[in-house]
Design a protein around this motif. Structure first.
Motif, short mmCIF file in Angstrom:
data_model
loop_
_atom_site.label_atom_id
_atom_site.label_comp_id
_atom_site.label_asym_id
_atom_site.label_seq_id
_atom_site.Cartn_x
_atom_site.Cartn_y
_atom_site.Cartn_z
N ALA A 1 0.84 -1.21 0.00
CA ALA A 1 0.00 0.00 0.00
C ALA A 1 0.87 1.26 0.00
O ALA A 1 0.62 2.20 -0.76
CB ALA A 1 -0.92 -0.01 1.21
N VAL A 2 1.92 1.28 0.82
CA VAL A 2 2.77 2.48 0.89
C VAL A 2 3.52 2.66 -0.42
O VAL A 2 3.60 3.76 -0.97
CB VAL A 2 3.77 2.39 2.07
CG1 VAL A 2 4.70 3.60 2.07
CG2 VAL A 2 3.05 2.28 3.39
N PHE A 3 4.07 1.57 -0.95
CA PHE A 3 4.88 1.67 -2.16
C PHE A 3 4.06 2.20 -3.34
O PHE A 3 4.53 3.05 -4.11
CB PHE A 3 5.50 0.31 -2.51
CG PHE A 3 6.32 0.36 -3.76
CD1 PHE A 3 7.52 1.06 -3.80
CD2 PHE A 3 5.89 -0.26 -4.92
CE1 PHE A 3 8.27 1.15 -4.96
CE2 PHE A 3 6.63 -0.18 -6.09
CZ PHE A 3 7.83 0.52 -6.10
N LEU A 4 2.81 1.71 -3.47
CA LEU A 4 2.04 2.01 -4.68
C LEU A 4 1.25 3.32 -4.61
O LEU A 4 1.09 4.00 -5.62
CB LEU A 4 1.03 0.89 -4.94
CG LEU A 4 1.59 -0.47 -5.38
CD1 LEU A 4 0.45 -1.49 -5.43
CD2 LEU A 4 2.26 -0.36 -6.74
N SER A 5 0.78 3.67 -3.44
CA SER A 5 -0.34 4.61 -3.38
C SER A 5 0.06 6.06 -3.19
O SER A 5 1.10 6.38 -2.64
CB SER A 5 -1.26 4.25 -2.20
OG SER A 5 -1.39 2.86 -2.12
N GLN A 6 -0.86 6.92 -3.62
CA GLN A 6 -0.78 8.33 -3.24
C GLN A 6 -1.55 8.54 -1.93
O GLN A 6 -1.19 9.37 -1.12
CB GLN A 6 -1.38 9.20 -4.34
CG GLN A 6 -0.53 9.17 -5.60
CD GLN A 6 -1.17 9.97 -6.70
OE1 GLN A 6 -2.28 9.70 -7.13
NE2 GLN A 6 -0.47 10.98 -7.17
N ARG A 7 -2.66 7.78 -1.77
CA ARG A 7 -3.39 7.82 -0.50
C ARG A 7 -3.85 6.41 -0.17
O ARG A 7 -4.15 5.61 -1.07
CB ARG A 7 -4.60 8.74 -0.59
CG ARG A 7 -4.24 10.21 -0.65
CD ARG A 7 -5.46 11.10 -0.48
NE ARG A 7 -6.46 10.86 -1.50
CZ ARG A 7 -7.77 11.08 -1.34
NH1 ARG A 7 -8.22 11.51 -0.18
NH2 ARG A 7 -8.60 10.85 -2.33
N VAL A 8 -3.93 6.13 1.13
CA VAL A 8 -4.36 4.82 1.60
C VAL A 8 -5.52 5.00 2.58
O VAL A 8 -5.40 5.75 3.56
CB VAL A 8 -3.21 4.09 2.35
CG1 VAL A 8 -3.66 2.71 2.82
CG2 VAL A 8 -1.97 3.97 1.46
N ALA A 9 -6.62 4.28 2.30
CA ALA A 9 -7.73 4.26 3.26
C ALA A 9 -7.51 3.09 4.20
O ALA A 9 -7.46 1.93 3.77
CB ALA A 9 -9.06 4.09 2.51
N VAL A 10 -7.35 3.37 5.49
CA VAL A 10 -7.13 2.32 6.49
C VAL A 10 -8.49 1.95 7.08
O VAL A 10 -9.22 2.83 7.54
CB VAL A 10 -6.19 2.81 7.60
CG1 VAL A 10 -5.96 1.72 8.63
CG2 VAL A 10 -4.87 3.28 7.01
N MET A 11 -8.81 0.65 7.02
CA MET A 11 -10.14 0.21 7.44
C MET A 11 -10.08 -0.74 8.63
O MET A 11 -9.07 -1.38 8.88
CB MET A 11 -10.84 -0.47 6.26
CG MET A 11 -11.02 0.49 5.10
SD MET A 11 -11.85 -0.24 3.72
CE MET A 11 -13.44 -0.62 4.43
N SER A 12 -11.19 -0.83 9.34
CA SER A 12 -11.31 -1.79 10.43
C SER A 12 -12.48 -2.71 10.11
O SER A 12 -13.35 -2.36 9.30
CB SER A 12 -11.55 -1.07 11.75
OG SER A 12 -12.76 -0.36 11.68
N ALA A 13 -12.51 -3.88 10.75
CA ALA A 13 -13.51 -4.89 10.41
C ALA A 13 -14.64 -4.99 11.43
O ALA A 13 -14.51 -4.54 12.56
CB ALA A 13 -12.82 -6.25 10.27
N HIS A 14 -15.74 -5.60 10.95
CA HIS A 14 -16.89 -6.01 11.79
C HIS A 14 -17.49 -4.89 12.60
O HIS A 14 -17.34 -4.86 13.81
CB HIS A 14 -16.50 -7.19 12.69
CG HIS A 14 -15.84 -8.30 11.93
ND1 HIS A 14 -16.46 -8.96 10.89
CD2 HIS A 14 -14.60 -8.82 12.04
CE1 HIS A 14 -15.62 -9.86 10.40
NE2 HIS A 14 -14.49 -9.79 11.07
N PRO A 15 -18.25 -4.01 12.00
CA PRO A 15 -18.45 -3.87 10.56
C PRO A 15 -17.30 -3.08 9.93
O PRO A 15 -16.53 -2.43 10.64
CB PRO A 15 -19.74 -3.06 10.49
CG PRO A 15 -19.71 -2.19 11.71
CD PRO A 15 -19.04 -3.02 12.77
N GLY A 16 -17.20 -3.16 8.60
CA GLY A 16 -16.14 -2.46 7.90
C GLY A 16 -16.31 -0.95 8.01
O GLY A 16 -17.35 -0.41 7.64
N ARG A 17 -15.30 -0.31 8.58
CA ARG A 17 -15.37 1.16 8.74
C ARG A 17 -14.06 1.77 8.29
O ARG A 17 -13.01 1.14 8.41
CB ARG A 17 -15.56 1.53 10.21
CG ARG A 17 -16.92 1.24 10.74
CD ARG A 17 -17.23 2.08 11.99
NE ARG A 17 -18.60 1.82 12.41
CZ ARG A 17 -18.93 1.18 13.54
NH1 ARG A 17 -18.00 0.78 14.36
NH2 ARG A 17 -20.20 0.97 13.83
#
Ligand SMILES: Nc1ncnc2c1ncn2[C@@H]1O[C@H](COP(=O)(O)OP(=O)(O)OP(=O)(O)O)[C@@H](O)[C@H]1O
Length: 259
Positions: A206-222
């Protein structure tokens, strides 16, 4: 001073998705929000089950949100799909085994017709773009896993989409092949100017490729946070040895852990 806002490729506006199953309802995504700019490389990073694939499927018009709105290139996702402005690459290359590499890349043109004037890259050119010049006549079983993913990328690009959705496309590859394809994908992104929405479990990817990264958490996905990656372009693998890369990766790790 006036600032001009960049045009939006994908707007996911407070989107929630609830699935009905035999065991009741599952809230897969809860109030996810992000605007992805035209030409951006944007990644979705999060643990298994946080709704990353569901988000891509919403953009591809394969899942309807229960709440919230989605727009692609300023209109409905269904319209973008019909105009073939969305390409999709999955973890498994899903090539047809009885067709050569070239015939696999040609398939979307045969199925849906060519978009005519807009299409300027031939299937041969695209195979060259993904580093497979000379392998046009090879069948999938004659290609390595990395080569098959390259064919899948060329196939996704053949209708000249504006937005490329990639669901863990390199997740099943060995580390060396994955590194190489990461570098190549950045080159393709820069050469084509396409918007990429990329799903991964890997912080380094994610760091290598992206200009921005959305960091998510599970159950429920947020959505926890959207993190800017200000590493300069063009990027090469040795950027991973820099202190800036290590700090960004550590920041994302803490974000994933909710710290
Ligand atoms: N068609 C469906 N019916 C019911 N539940 C579903 C469906 N699709 C996804 N889910 C559930 O929604 C949640 C999010 O799934 P999704 O596949 O989007 O997560 P993900 O982050 O992509 O996971 P992974 O990284 O493991 O691929 C999970 O709890 C999953 O079980």
């Amino acid at each position: 001073m006036t600032t001009t806002k960049a045009p939006t490729a994908v707007n996911l506006d407070h989107v929630s998705v609830e699935f009905s199953t035999d065991r009741g309802k599952v809230l897969a995504l809860d109030d996810y929000h992000s605007e992805i700019e035209v030409g951006e490389f944007f990644s979705l990073l999060g643990p298994s089950g946080c709704g990353k694939s569901t988000l891509l499927r919403i953009v591809a018009d394969l899942v309807n949100p229960t709440d919230g709105e989605v727009s692609v290139l300023g209109g409905k996702a269904s319209e973008a799909r019909k105009r073939r402005e969305i390409g999709f690459v999955f973890q498994d290359s899903t090539l047809l085994p009885w067709r050569t590499a070239l015939q696999n890349v040609q398939l979307p043109l045969e199925v849906g017709g060519n978009k005519g004037a807009k299409s300027s890259s031939s299937p041969q050119d695209l195979l060259a773009l993904v580093g497979l010049a000379g392998r046009e006549e090879a069948y999938p079983h004659e290609l390595s896993g990395g080569m098959r993913q390259r064919v899948a990328i060329a196939r996704a690009l053949v209708t000249q989409p504006e937005v490329l959705l990639m669901d863990e496309p390199f997740g099943a590859l060995d580390e060396i092949t994955r590194d190489k394809l990461n570098e190549e994908l950045l080159r393709i992104w820069q050469e084509t100017g396409i918007t990429i929405v990329f799903v991964t479990h890997s912080i380094a990817e994610a760091v290598f490729l992206s200009q921005r990264v959305a960091v998510m958490s599970a159950h429920p996905g947020r959505l926890r946070e959207i993190v800017n990656v200000p590493l300069p372009h063009p990027r090469h693998l040795d950027v991973r040895d820099t202190a800036q890369f290590t700090e960004l990766a550590a920041y994302l790790r803490r974000g994933l852990e909710g710290k």
